[in-house]
Design a protein around this motif. Structure first.
Motif, PDB file in Angstrom:
ATOM      1  N   LEU A  75      39.060  52.091  38.256  1.00  0.00           N
ATOM      2  CA  LEU A  75      39.532  51.353  37.081  1.00  0.00           C
ATOM      3  C   LEU A  75      39.115  52.029  35.786  1.00  0.00           C
ATOM      4  O   LEU A  75      39.480  51.558  34.702  1.00  0.00           O
ATOM      5  CB  LEU A  75      39.009  49.905  37.121  1.00  0.00           C
ATOM      6  N   HIS A  76      38.292  53.059  35.896  1.00  0.00           N
ATOM      7  CA  HIS A  76      37.901  53.877  34.737  1.00  0.00           C
ATOM      8  C   HIS A  76      37.133  53.042  33.710  1.00  0.00           C
ATOM      9  O   HIS A  76      36.176  52.376  34.062  1.00  0.00           O
ATOM     10  CB  HIS A  76      39.122  54.573  34.143  1.00  0.00           C
ATOM     11  N   THR A  77      37.545  53.036  32.442  1.00  0.00           N
ATOM     12  CA  THR A  77      36.795  52.349  31.378  1.00  0.00           C
ATOM     13  C   THR A  77      37.445  51.003  31.051  1.00  0.00           C
ATOM     14  O   THR A  77      38.654  50.932  30.802  1.00  0.00           O
ATOM     15  CB  THR A  77      36.742  53.213  30.109  1.00  0.00           C
ATOM     16  N   LEU A  78      36.627  49.959  31.056  1.00  0.00           N
ATOM     17  CA  LEU A  78      37.115  48.615  30.732  1.00  0.00           C
ATOM     18  C   LEU A  78      36.430  48.146  29.460  1.00  0.00           C
ATOM     19  O   LEU A  78      35.205  47.956  29.435  1.00  0.00           O
ATOM     20  CB  LEU A  78      36.812  47.630  31.874  1.00  0.00           C
ATOM     21  N   PRO A  79      37.162  47.941  28.371  1.00  0.00           N
ATOM     22  CA  PRO A  79      36.544  47.505  27.114  1.00  0.00           C
ATOM     23  C   PRO A  79      36.082  46.061  27.186  1.00  0.00           C
ATOM     24  O   PRO A  79      36.466  45.300  28.088  1.00  0.00           O
ATOM     25  CB  PRO A  79      37.669  47.679  26.092  1.00  0.00           C
ATOM     26  N   ALA A  80      35.265  45.682  26.237  1.00  0.00           N
ATOM     27  CA  ALA A  80      34.813  44.286  26.145  1.00  0.00           C
ATOM     28  C   ALA A  80      36.017  43.368  26.014  1.00  0.00           C
ATOM     29  O   ALA A  80      36.977  43.663  25.308  1.00  0.00           O
ATOM     30  CB  ALA A  80      33.888  44.120  24.949  1.00  0.00           C
ATOM     31  N   GLY A  81      35.979  42.235  26.734  1.00  0.00           N
ATOM     32  CA  GLY A  81      37.077  41.280  26.694  1.00  0.00           C
ATOM     33  C   GLY A  81      38.197  41.578  27.659  1.00  0.00           C
ATOM     34  O   GLY A  81      39.182  40.839  27.713  1.00  0.00           O
ATOM     35  N   TYR A  82      38.079  42.616  28.456  1.00  0.00           N
ATOM     36  CA  TYR A  82      39.139  43.021  29.376  1.00  0.00           C
ATOM     37  C   TYR A  82      39.395  41.948  30.428  1.00  0.00           C
ATOM     38  O   TYR A  82      38.476  41.300  30.945  1.00  0.00           O
ATOM     39  CB  TYR A  82      38.738  44.326  30.052  1.00  0.00           C
ATOM     40  N   LEU A  83      40.661  41.780  30.789  1.00  0.00           N
ATOM     41  CA  LEU A  83      41.052  40.866  31.856  1.00  0.00           C
ATOM     42  C   LEU A  83      42.314  41.394  32.518  1.00  0.00           C
ATOM     43  O   LEU A  83      43.282  41.740  31.833  1.00  0.00           O
ATOM     44  CB  LEU A  83      41.320  39.456  31.306  1.00  0.00           C
ATOM     45  N   SER A  84      42.313  41.448  33.840  1.00  0.00           N
ATOM     46  CA  SER A  84      43.505  41.843  34.584  1.00  0.00           C
ATOM     47  C   SER A  84      43.570  41.042  35.874  1.00  0.00           C
ATOM     48  O   SER A  84      42.556  40.845  36.550  1.00  0.00           O
ATOM     49  CB  SER A  84      43.480  43.331  34.911  1.00  0.00           C
ATOM     50  N   THR A  85      44.784  40.580  36.227  1.00  0.00           N
ATOM     51  CA  THR A  85      45.005  39.913  37.509  1.00  0.00           C
ATOM     52  C   THR A  85      46.074  40.642  38.314  1.00  0.00           C
ATOM     53  O   THR A  85      46.640  40.077  39.247  1.00  0.00           O
ATOM     54  CB  THR A  85      45.434  38.450  37.287  1.00  0.00           C
ATOM     55  N   ASP A  86      46.368  41.869  37.958  1.00  0.00           N
ATOM     56  CA  ASP A  86      47.465  42.597  38.579  1.00  0.00           C
ATOM     57  C   ASP A  86      47.071  43.385  39.815  1.00  0.00           C
ATOM     58  O   ASP A  86      47.926  43.986  40.462  1.00  0.00           O
ATOM     59  CB  ASP A  86      48.097  43.556  37.562  1.00  0.00           C
ATOM     60  N   LEU A  87      45.808  43.427  40.127  1.00  0.00           N
ATOM     61  CA  LEU A  87      45.373  44.158  41.306  1.00  0.00           C
ATOM     62  C   LEU A  87      45.246  43.187  42.472  1.00  0.00           C
ATOM     63  O   LEU A  87      44.800  42.043  42.299  1.00  0.00           O
ATOM     64  CB  LEU A  87      44.025  44.828  41.032  1.00  0.00           C
ATOM     65  N   GLY A  88      45.667  43.604  43.653  1.00  0.00           N
ATOM     66  CA  GLY A  88      45.572  42.714  44.800  1.00  0.00           C
ATOM     67  C   GLY A  88      45.801  43.433  46.105  1.00  0.00           C
ATOM     68  O   GLY A  88      46.195  44.606  46.146  1.00  0.00           O
TER      69      GLY A  88
END
Length: 515
Positions: free
Chosen positions: A106-119
């Motif tokens: 997922l590499h770099t995730l900034p503050a506040g990041y949100l994802s539900t697309d992985l499954g």
């Protein structure tokens, strides 16, 4: 108000990719120690006679700093032979890990990041498989040792997968984070919904709650709107029909495995901060009825002859609202991020008229013609025209005698007026300026200044003393001569009185009779 617009999704894979959300982490925030990764699996059950579904995985960074070199490990080793894994996990850059696992970069995730697309997609191993427990699915997040996690307790999520009986299984298949949200225009939130059960569902209930500083735009038929938690807006929608891409109103039907898309328009509030991840919104869906073709309506649902069915009555083919096989995947979250801020502050000057010595009022107006609220603290500087001065005893709020003012916040499309009192000191036609500068980028600086003009007339001449004409040929008597004449007159008057008394005494005759 219009009906909801629905359309068939083109491909499930296109709706469940991670690519879109890697660039939708919200506005960049100042890097600070303490990223906080968290993971959640948004499903737990499979309908026995269905084709299977993707168990969506929610990945977050709840901290205040970015997380680097992030890996998501999906452990399949504790699933039993009642289920099978279909292909590799949805997303990008995933590869087989140790044992029965997948690892995704997922590499770099900034503050506040949100994802539900992985499954990861699971399915019953065989049709008619026995019901019951199918083992455990685990997802774990890790990151670079250079960025230690503030709370590792939520870095791992586990669910016990169960096979359940026939029914509907509505799911929020995809809802992307939305960016570039503005005050003056709507932005569509597209919710992809599918049915992973074995029974066809009809209708859709949808509840969406927005974060603070976001609001719903154009109102959609079938939705009711209210404020919750004081400063958040919520829409509750109940739809039995929708408008398809050709403009035809049709009944909403969810066949197993066939997704549809639904849009709700949102925008930012008038006081929303620009370029900011406002936080998380939630959406929850469900079926209204189990679908029954209208030609096969059970007799108990048919209206008796001569009876008019009211709008609130169940439509033909409707049964009671079904229980969802897996409520865990009926709900999803997404972020709302506002567009980069710009304002267009425009100044309207003032015109001063009067005579020397007068005090007059001059009103300068600052309007915000941009798309975002101008934050409090924008500076207005009024340079008084030559021959005038600002009256210090009558200053507007937030202003100094120098003509400099700190303005309040100005919402988009609104204005604020500042009224000075000017002393008119000298006659003439002159001009000063009024200039404004704000905190946001100004897309049109040509209207940031305007003239303050003055038309000052000379004061009329002061009239002299009254003049009384004297006798013809003689000059009028004025000034010190008048004082001397008064004194002489008074002396003459006093002398006349003495002479009169003396004259009267001389008139007294004393007669002496002879002896």
């Amino acid at each position: 108000m219009k009906l909801p617009v629905s359309r068939r999704a083109l491909a499930a894979a296109a709706l469940t990719t991670l690519v879109a959300t890697l660039g939708m982490a919200g506005a960049a925030q100042a890097a600070a120690p303490g990223p906080d990764l968290a993971v959640k699996i948004n499903a737990s059950k499979l309908v026995i006679d269905a084709a299977g579904k993707s168990f969506n995985i929610e990945v977050r960074n709840d901290g205040k700093g970015e997380a680097r070199d992030v890996l998501l490990t999906i452990d399949l080793s504790k699933l039993n032979d009642k289920v099978v894994v279909q292909d590799k996990p949805d997303g990008i850059d995933c590869f087989p890990g140790e044992g029965k696992s997948w690892v995704c970069k997922l590499h770099t995730l900034p503050a506040g990041y949100l994802s539900t697309d992985l499954g990861v997609t699971l399915a019953p191993a065989t049709p008619g498989e026995l019901l019951g427990d199918a083992g455990e699915l685990t997802a774990t997040l890790s990151q670079s040792k250079d960025t230690p996690d503030a709370n590792k307790r939520d870095n791992t999520a586990r669910v016990h997968v169960a096979l359940v009986g026939a029914g509907v299984d509505y799911r929020v298949m995809s809802v992307p984070n939305i960016e570039d949200v503005r005050i003056t225009e709507d932005k569509k939130v597209t919710v992809a919904v599918d049915n992973n059960g074995s029974v066809t569902g009809a209708g859709l209930s949808l509840v969406m709650t927005l974060p603070r500083y976001a609001r719903f735009g154009e109102k959609i038929k079938g939705c009711s709107y209210k404020d919750v938690a004081g400063d958040r807006q919520q829409a509750k929608c109940s739809w039995r029909t929708s408008v398809d891409e050709g403009g035809t109103e049709t009944r909403i039907v969810f066949e197993p495995g066939v997704p549809s898309l639904f849009d709700l328009p949102v925008r930012a509030t008038d006081d929303a901060p620009a370029g900011t991840n406002l936080g998380r919104a939630t959406v929850e869906v469900g079926a209204l009825e189990v679908y029954v073709p209208e030609t096969d309506v059970p007799a108990e649902f048919a209206a008796p002859a001569g009876v008019t069915v009211k709008e609130s009555a169940a439509p033909a083919g409707a049964l009671k609202r079904p229980t969802d096989a897996d409520p865990k995947d009926n709900r999803a979250r997404f972020t709302v991020t506002t567009a980069a801020g710009d304002a267009d502050l425009a100044v309207t000057g003032a015109r001063l008229t009067g005579t020397v010595g007068a005090q007059v009022k001059g009103k300068v107006t600052v309007a915000n013609k941009g798309g975002w609220a101008s934050p409090a603290g924008a500076k207005l500087v009024v340079a008084a025209p030559k021959g005038t001065s600002i009256v210090g005893s009558a200053l507007p709020k937030g202003c100094a005698v120098t003509g400099e003012c700190a303005l309040p916040a100005i919402p988009a499309g609104k204005d604020v007026a500042v009224e000075f009192t000017f002393q008119l000191d000298a006659a003439g036609s002159t001009a000063g300026t009024a200039t404004v500068t704000g905190a946001l980028a100004d897309k049109d600086t040509t209207n940031n200044s305007a003239p303050v003009t003055a038309e000052i007339a000379a004061a009329p001449a002061t009239p002299g003393p009254a003049v009384t004409p004297g006798p013809a040929g003689n000059l009028p008597v004025t000034g010190g001569q008048l004082t001397a004449l008064i004194a002489v007159g008074a002396a003459i008057l006093a002398g006349g009185v003495i002479l009169l008394v003396a004259a009267r005494r001389r008139r007294t005759v004393i007669t002496v009779l002879p002896e």
